[in-house]
Scaffold this motif. Structure first.
Motif, short mmCIF file in Angstrom:
data_model
loop_
_atom_site.label_atom_id
_atom_site.label_comp_id
_atom_site.label_asym_id
_atom_site.label_seq_id
_atom_site.Cartn_x
_atom_site.Cartn_y
_atom_site.Cartn_z
N LEU A 111 -23.57 -6.10 102.96
CA LEU A 111 -24.17 -7.09 102.32
C LEU A 111 -24.36 -8.46 103.16
CD1 LEU A 111 -21.71 -7.23 98.93
CD2 LEU A 111 -24.04 -6.10 99.21
N ASN A 112 -25.37 -8.85 103.34
CA ASN A 112 -25.65 -9.88 104.75
C ASN A 112 -26.09 -10.99 104.20
OD1 ASN A 112 -25.56 -7.45 106.98
ND2 ASN A 112 -26.76 -6.68 105.18
N PHE A 113 -25.59 -12.10 104.61
CA PHE A 113 -25.68 -13.57 104.50
C PHE A 113 -25.62 -14.28 105.48
CE2 PHE A 113 -24.21 -11.17 100.61
CZ PHE A 113 -25.25 -11.41 99.74
N LYS A 121 -21.75 -23.03 102.88
CA LYS A 121 -22.93 -23.80 101.99
C LYS A 121 -22.85 -23.10 100.68
CE LYS A 121 -25.49 -24.27 106.35
NZ LYS A 121 -26.87 -23.84 107.09
N PRO A 122 -22.97 -24.05 99.79
CA PRO A 122 -22.78 -23.64 98.43
C PRO A 122 -23.95 -22.63 98.04
CG PRO A 122 -22.46 -26.01 98.41
CD PRO A 122 -22.80 -25.62 99.68
N VAL A 127 -25.66 -20.27 99.62
CA VAL A 127 -25.36 -19.12 100.29
C VAL A 127 -24.16 -18.48 99.41
CG1 VAL A 127 -24.48 -17.84 102.20
CG2 VAL A 127 -26.15 -19.65 102.66
N MET A 128 -22.98 -19.15 99.21
CA MET A 128 -21.95 -18.62 98.46
C MET A 128 -22.44 -18.11 96.99
SD MET A 128 -19.12 -17.52 99.22
CE MET A 128 -17.73 -16.59 97.87
N TRP A 129 -23.12 -19.04 96.40
CA TRP A 129 -23.94 -18.53 95.19
C TRP A 129 -24.53 -17.29 95.30
CZ3 TRP A 129 -29.28 -18.40 93.92
CH2 TRP A 129 -29.64 -18.27 92.51
N GLN A 130 -25.50 -17.12 96.31
CA GLN A 130 -26.20 -15.92 96.46
C GLN A 130 -25.30 -14.68 96.65
OE1 GLN A 130 -28.19 -16.86 100.14
NE2 GLN A 130 -29.79 -17.93 99.43
N PHE A 131 -24.21 -14.79 97.35
CA PHE A 131 -23.32 -13.84 97.44
C PHE A 131 -22.75 -13.41 96.25
CE2 PHE A 131 -18.80 -12.54 98.35
CZ PHE A 131 -18.90 -11.26 98.96
N ALA A 132 -22.49 -14.58 95.58
CA ALA A 132 -21.58 -14.25 94.05
C ALA A 132 -22.33 -13.63 93.16
CB ALA A 132 -21.01 -15.42 93.43
N GLU A 133 -23.70 -13.94 93.28
CA GLU A 133 -24.62 -13.25 92.24
C GLU A 133 -25.17 -11.96 92.67
OE1 GLU A 133 -26.52 -14.82 89.27
OE2 GLU A 133 -24.35 -15.37 89.51
N VAL A 134 -25.16 -11.48 94.02
CA VAL A 134 -25.31 -10.23 94.37
C VAL A 134 -24.38 -9.26 94.17
CG1 VAL A 134 -25.73 -8.80 96.43
CG2 VAL A 134 -27.07 -10.93 96.23
N TYR A 172 -22.73 -15.50 107.98
CA TYR A 172 -22.86 -16.56 109.28
C TYR A 172 -24.15 -15.89 109.96
CZ TYR A 172 -18.43 -18.44 108.21
OH TYR A 172 -17.29 -19.00 107.65
N ASN A 173 -25.31 -15.20 109.09
CA ASN A 173 -26.13 -14.55 109.83
C ASN A 173 -27.19 -15.78 109.88
OD1 ASN A 173 -25.60 -11.76 110.34
ND2 ASN A 173 -25.02 -11.96 108.10
N GLU A 174 -27.12 -16.78 110.83
CA GLU A 174 -28.12 -17.97 111.01
C GLU A 174 -28.68 -17.92 112.55
OE1 GLU A 174 -26.02 -21.44 109.38
OE2 GLU A 174 -26.33 -20.53 107.36
N THR A 175 -29.66 -18.60 112.51
CA THR A 175 -30.33 -19.13 113.62
C THR A 175 -30.77 -20.60 113.56
OG1 THR A 175 -31.18 -16.66 114.20
CG2 THR A 175 -32.17 -18.67 115.29
N ASN A 176 -30.32 -21.47 114.45
CA ASN A 176 -30.37 -22.83 114.26
C ASN A 176 -30.11 -23.45 113.16
OD1 ASN A 176 -31.10 -22.77 117.24
ND2 ASN A 176 -33.16 -22.29 116.50
#
Length: 245
Positions: A30-32, A37-38, A40-47, A70-74
């Protein structure tokens, strides 16, 4: 993200079924982005919720997995990306199936195509440069019926090849099976099909190839189980012909 996770599990199971196996268990990656950030955490919980619900219905326990944050760029996060690995088992190696068409095969479409299933699709991205819209809604009962049809027809020896319809829709699945077999296909869809039937990404669908003599047997199995099914063409030649729209 909830529907996306369910769709990912269903597609993985469908791939196993099309190969001739019974889905048994799941692992995941599972990659996020940044979970602080709320959104992103919501995406994770729903997945996670979607994964759980789909695996419960399909009876495929999650045996392990990992999470990457923490898969982010800028400061811009990747798309929420659940990767599903599905384990299945074959009763017999004789039931193993590939996706390739052979000369003279009848081509059947199993499952229902819904015209509106373009949210998040390859068609929307490549033709309209848009990554947006609601994803197709998965009906797990329809998914299980599709599995039953393919597995029963396969056990009877009525199926020569099977391929799930997913990314890119029906046209891409047909092209992949044609390329794999080195033969073309002539596809006949209804006059109102247009791009909607060819590129919609409705779930719970597969194409199967069989000899013309076994076609009605497969259609009868689908009718008995309650899965939509129709003959859509014939494999052969060196070109792909989808008719005129």
């Amino acid at each position: 993200p909830y529907e996306g996770a369910r769709l990912a599990v269903a597609e993985a199971a469908r791939n196993v079924v099309c190969a001739g196996g019974k889905p048994l268990a799941v692992t995941n990656c599972l990659n996020f982005g940044n979970p602080e950030k709320p959104e992103v955490m919501w995406q994770f919980a729903e997945v996670v919720r979607g994964l759980s619900d789909a695996c419960t219905v399909l009876e495929t326990p999650v045996t392990g997995g990992n999470v990457s944050f923490y898969n982010e760029t800028n400061g811009r996060a990747i798309y929420p990306t659940p990767v599903i690995g599905m384990l299945g088992a074959l009763d017999s190696v004789e039931h193993a199936r590939g996706i390739a068409f052979s000369e003279g095969d009848s081509i059947l479409l199993l499952g229902e195509t819904r015209n509106g299933d373009f949210g998040g699709s390859e068609y929307a991205k490549r033709v309209h440069s848009t990554v947006a819209g609601r994803p197709p809604r998965l009906d797990l009962d329809a998914e299980l019926k599709l599995h039953r049809v393919i597995l029963e027809a396969n056990r009877r020896g009525a199926v020569a090849a099977a391929h799930d319809v997913s990314e890119g829709g029906l046209a891409i699945a047909i092209a992949e099976s044609a390329i794999a077999g080195g033969v073309g296909a002539r596809i006949s869809l209804d006059a109102q099909a247009s791009h909607r039937k060819l590129f919609a990404e409705s779930p719970s669908r597969a194409i199967v190839a069989c000899s013309p003599e076994r076609m009605n047997e497969v259609l009868d199995i689908a009718a008995r189980i309650g899965c939509a099914a129709s003959a859509i063409g014939t494999a052969g030649g060196r070109t792909l012909d989808f008719g005129t729209f």
